[in-house]
Design a protein around this motif. Structure first.
Motif, short mmCIF file in Angstrom:
data_model
loop_
_atom_site.label_atom_id
_atom_site.label_comp_id
_atom_site.label_asym_id
_atom_site.label_seq_id
_atom_site.Cartn_x
_atom_site.Cartn_y
_atom_site.Cartn_z
N GLY A 1 3.59 -0.51 -18.35
CA GLY A 1 2.25 -1.00 -18.08
C GLY A 1 2.21 -2.15 -17.10
N LYS A 2 3.14 -3.10 -17.24
CA LYS A 2 3.07 -4.32 -16.43
C LYS A 2 3.80 -4.23 -15.11
N THR A 3 4.76 -3.32 -14.97
CA THR A 3 5.56 -3.28 -13.75
C THR A 3 5.68 -1.87 -13.20
N ALA A 4 6.21 -0.96 -13.99
CA ALA A 4 6.54 0.38 -13.48
C ALA A 4 5.31 1.15 -13.02
N SER A 5 4.18 0.99 -13.70
CA SER A 5 2.98 1.73 -13.28
C SER A 5 2.52 1.29 -11.89
N LEU A 6 2.67 0.01 -11.60
CA LEU A 6 2.30 -0.49 -10.28
C LEU A 6 3.23 0.06 -9.20
N PHE A 7 4.53 0.06 -9.47
CA PHE A 7 5.48 0.64 -8.53
C PHE A 7 5.21 2.13 -8.37
N GLY A 8 4.86 2.80 -9.48
CA GLY A 8 4.53 4.22 -9.41
C GLY A 8 3.33 4.48 -8.53
N ALA A 9 2.32 3.61 -8.61
CA ALA A 9 1.13 3.76 -7.77
C ALA A 9 1.48 3.59 -6.30
N VAL A 10 2.41 2.69 -6.01
CA VAL A 10 2.86 2.51 -4.63
C VAL A 10 3.53 3.79 -4.13
N GLY A 11 4.40 4.37 -4.97
CA GLY A 11 5.05 5.63 -4.60
C GLY A 11 4.03 6.74 -4.37
N MET B 1 -8.67 8.13 -5.90
CA MET B 1 -9.11 6.91 -6.52
C MET B 1 -8.62 6.79 -7.96
N SER B 2 -8.44 7.93 -8.64
CA SER B 2 -8.02 7.87 -10.04
C SER B 2 -6.64 7.24 -10.19
N ALA B 3 -5.78 7.37 -9.18
CA ALA B 3 -4.45 6.75 -9.24
C ALA B 3 -4.59 5.23 -9.37
N TYR B 4 -5.57 4.67 -8.69
CA TYR B 4 -5.74 3.23 -8.69
C TYR B 4 -6.43 2.75 -9.96
N THR B 5 -7.37 3.51 -10.46
CA THR B 5 -8.00 3.13 -11.72
C THR B 5 -7.00 3.28 -12.86
N ASN B 6 -6.13 4.28 -12.77
CA ASN B 6 -5.09 4.45 -13.80
C ASN B 6 -4.15 3.26 -13.82
N VAL B 7 -3.74 2.77 -12.67
CA VAL B 7 -2.80 1.65 -12.65
C VAL B 7 -3.47 0.38 -13.17
N ILE B 8 -4.74 0.19 -12.88
CA ILE B 8 -5.45 -0.97 -13.42
C ILE B 8 -5.52 -0.87 -14.95
N ARG B 9 -5.81 0.33 -15.44
CA ARG B 9 -5.82 0.54 -16.89
C ARG B 9 -4.44 0.27 -17.48
N ASP B 10 -3.39 0.82 -16.83
CA ASP B 10 -2.01 0.64 -17.32
C ASP B 10 -1.61 -0.83 -17.33
N LEU B 11 -1.98 -1.56 -16.30
CA LEU B 11 -1.66 -2.99 -16.25
C LEU B 11 -2.35 -3.74 -17.39
N SER B 12 -3.61 -3.40 -17.63
CA SER B 12 -4.36 -4.06 -18.71
C SER B 12 -3.78 -3.73 -20.08
N VAL B 13 -3.49 -2.45 -20.28
CA VAL B 13 -2.91 -2.03 -21.56
C VAL B 13 -1.54 -2.67 -21.75
N GLY B 14 -0.73 -2.70 -20.68
CA GLY B 14 0.59 -3.33 -20.75
C GLY B 14 0.51 -4.79 -21.14
N GLU B 15 -0.46 -5.49 -20.59
CA GLU B 15 -0.65 -6.91 -20.92
C GLU B 15 -1.03 -7.06 -22.39
#
Length: 191
Positions: free
Chosen positions: A38-48, A1-15
């Motif tokens: 934050g806005k793109t790569a972290s999301l792709f990383g979470a998918v990986g 679950m931490s992978a998904y909370t991290n990406v949400i945090r990264d997206l927010s911080v990136g914005e």
């Protein structure tokens, strides 16, 4: 679950970072890379990483898959910025130079500012601070992009990122999915 909370945090911080820096003439590549992450790569990383989790991969493979996703996200965003400046609207389906016209500092302009002399940097900053940018400003920026070979510079970065991605993919057994991924990455680095 931490992978998904991290990406949400990264997206927010990136914005938030983007809101702070997108029209700031002092933006550096380091700050812009944080935005892209934050806005793109972290999301792709979470998918990986998710691919690693659902395939019960070991921790090392999960890290590699996460890194692959992050690099894919970086490639995707840099290519998007490249398209904005260097591909016609007819070919891309996007308004050419839209980010520039909107006064945004993206990858091409940041590289240009790193290479330009002090007088040109002041000129670029002045153009981006105008309430509106028109044909004259677009022509001048295009001239500077050409003088400093910014298009070539970005293509070199895209090629380097794609080579890392392709090297990773070639470690996997041949399959239709692997073949498609290789083809799509190669398409992304075409001019």
């Amino acid at each position: 679950m931490s992978a998904y909370t991290n990406v949400i945090r990264d997206l927010s911080v990136g914005e938030l970072i983007q809101m702070q820096w997108e029209k700031n003439s002092k933006i550096t590549m380091k700050e812009y890379d944080k935005i892209i992450y934050g806005k793109t790569a972290s999301l792709f990383g979470a998918v990986g990483l998710t691919a690693g989790i659902i395939s019960f991969a070991d921790e090392n493979k999960k890290r590699q898959l996460h890194k692959f996703g992050v690099n894919m996200g970086m490639l995707f965003q840099i290519k998007d910025d490249y398209i904005d400046y260097f591909q016609s609207s007819e070919n891309s389906g996007k308004t050419q130079m839209k980010d520039f016209i909107n006064g945004l500092y993206t990858y091409p302009l940041i590289i240009l500012k790193e290479k330009a002399n002090k007088k040109e940097i002041a000129e670029i900053t002045n153009i981006l601070s105008l309430p509106e940018r028109g044909v004259t400003e677009v022509l001048r920026i295009n001239e500077l992009l050409f003088i400093y070979s910014i298009q070539k510079e970005i293509l070199i970065r895209l090629k380097k990122l794609s080579e890392e991605l392709l090297t990773f993919l070639r470690e996997f057994t041949e399959s239709p999915i692997r073949k498609i991924m290789i083809e799509k990455i190669e398409e992304l680095v075409e001019d």
